[in-house]
Scaffold this active site. Structure first.
Site, PDB file in Angstrom:
ATOM      1  N   ARG A  99       0.817  -1.208   0.000  1.00 20.57           N
ATOM      2  CA  ARG A  99       0.000   0.000   0.000  1.00 20.57           C
ATOM      3  C   ARG A  99       0.858   1.268   0.000  1.00 20.57           C
ATOM      4  O   ARG A  99       0.573   2.229  -0.736  1.00 20.57           O
ATOM      5  CB  ARG A  99      -0.919   0.003   1.222  1.00 20.57           C
ATOM      6  N   LYS A 134       3.189  24.845  -4.461  1.00 19.30           N
ATOM      7  CA  LYS A 134       1.945  24.282  -3.915  1.00 19.30           C
ATOM      8  C   LYS A 134       2.021  22.752  -3.955  1.00 19.30           C
ATOM      9  O   LYS A 134       1.314  22.076  -4.692  1.00 19.30           O
ATOM     10  CB  LYS A 134       0.739  24.800  -4.689  1.00 19.30           C
ATOM     11  N   LYS A 166       6.070  39.032  -4.570  1.00 20.89           N
ATOM     12  CA  LYS A 166       4.630  38.822  -4.742  1.00 20.89           C
ATOM     13  C   LYS A 166       3.852  40.014  -4.182  1.00 20.89           C
ATOM     14  O   LYS A 166       4.435  40.960  -3.646  1.00 20.89           O
ATOM     15  CB  LYS A 166       4.233  37.512  -4.060  1.00 20.89           C
ATOM     16  N   GLU A 196       5.648  39.747  -9.424  1.00 19.63           N
ATOM     17  CA  GLU A 196       4.273  39.395  -9.774  1.00 19.63           C
ATOM     18  C   GLU A 196       3.461  40.679  -9.949  1.00 19.63           C
ATOM     19  O   GLU A 196       3.479  41.548  -9.075  1.00 19.63           O
ATOM     20  CB  GLU A 196       3.694  38.545  -8.640  1.00 19.63           C
ATOM     21  N   ASP A 217      -0.129  37.781 -13.199  1.00 14.91           N
ATOM     22  CA  ASP A 217      -0.886  36.987 -12.234  1.00 14.91           C
ATOM     23  C   ASP A 217      -2.388  37.235 -12.369  1.00 14.91           C
ATOM     24  O   ASP A 217      -2.857  38.369 -12.195  1.00 14.91           O
ATOM     25  CB  ASP A 217      -0.418  37.326 -10.817  1.00 14.91           C
TER      26      ASP A 217
END
Length: 283
Positions: A99, A134, A166, A196, A217
């Site tokens: 598994r 992510k 960002k 960004e 973005d």
């Protein structure tokens, strides 16, 4: 695959401890610990393979004498029903590791397959498809390896190997130009600076600040087209946000250099793989 064996061993050990705990009560009750046999890893659907070296490592941590015959390799496109690998040796370790080994392989093959889907939709070779940060916590190296097996490219590994300014950095610094100024003043000249932006005003400010890469973005496609004309090859262009299999062909046609897609690693469907015991050897 991944050169850091200590890292891989640690991931596998934690996964096995989670699944087996103090022991596999079912296998220990039913299977003679000395019984041997054979098993096959089967694809139950079409996919791009990723994770075979890790798959075998899970088993060999239980029993280094298990034998593997690989019929396909990572990065290969396989069809439903194909045999990928054969395993022979003691059955108890095969059943105990099954598994955990499949969990790794199914997730990684899912990422590779989705990455390949995006590349095909964008037009192979037209634009580089990138992943993001992510990723599943603790599994980033595996997730990013799987993206490469699907034909994609890796964005920065973490916060340490690339400057990406960002929206929250810009808000904290007060402006794009100030954020870029601070970043350049305190970082090595070898690190590229990416910023960004969400508006054409932001594109112009980034250009005036001399950044290396501009990330568009969450822009509407019409605005992306205007941004690419404004940039006019003075910086590399990356698109991120709201990229789907449906709209990526149009985005790729705009003339951008990169398209980064968080869904490659945070929303990939696990592929359907099965390990089937063929027979117990007669002693």
């Amino acid at each position: 695959m991944i050169n850091d064996l200590i890292y891989l061993d640690g991931i596998i050990q934690k996964a096995l401890e989670e699944d087996i705990g103090p022991g596999d009560v079912t296998t220990d009750a039913i299977i003679d610990p000395h019984a041997t046999g054979r098993a096959e890893l089967l694809a139950k659907e079409n996919m791009i393979l990723a994770g075979l070296p890790l798959f075998s490592m899970v088993f060999t941590l239980f029993d280094p004498e298990l034998q593997f015959e690989y019929l396909r390799k990572d990065g290969a496109a396989v069809k439903a029903g194909e045999i990928i690998c054969r395993i022979s040796g003691r059955l108890a370790p095969i059943l105990k590791a099954e598994r955990t080994a499949l969990n790794f392989m199914q997730r990684m093959s899912g990422i590779a397959t989705l990455t390949n889907d995006y590349i095909e939709r964008a037009g192979r070779g037209k634009v580089k498809i990138l992943d993001t940060r992510k990723t599943a916590p603790g599994l980033r190296a595996l997730d990013k390896y799987a993206v490469r097996m699907g034909g994609g490219f890796n964005h920065r590994t973490g916060l340490f190997d690339g400057i990406l300014i960002k929206d929250n950095h810009i808000a904290a610094a007060g402006s794009i130009s100030r954020a870029v100024e601070l970043a350049k003043a305190s970082s090595p000249h070898t690190l590229k600076v990416e910023v960004e932006v969400e508006t054409l005003f932001g594109v112009q400010e980034a250009l005036d600040s001399g950044v290396d890469i501009i990330m568009l973005d969450n822009m509407p496609i019409d605005m992306m087209k205007q941004a690419v004309k404004l940039i006019n090859r003075k910086a590399l262009v990356e698109v991120s946000g709201n990229v789907t299999l449906g709209n990526i062909p149009e985005i790729a046609d705009i003339g951008v250099d990169f398209i980064s897609i968080g869904a490659l690693t945070h929303s990939a469907k696990a592929m359907d793989l099965s390990l089937e015991i063929l027979a117990q050897d007669k002693g």
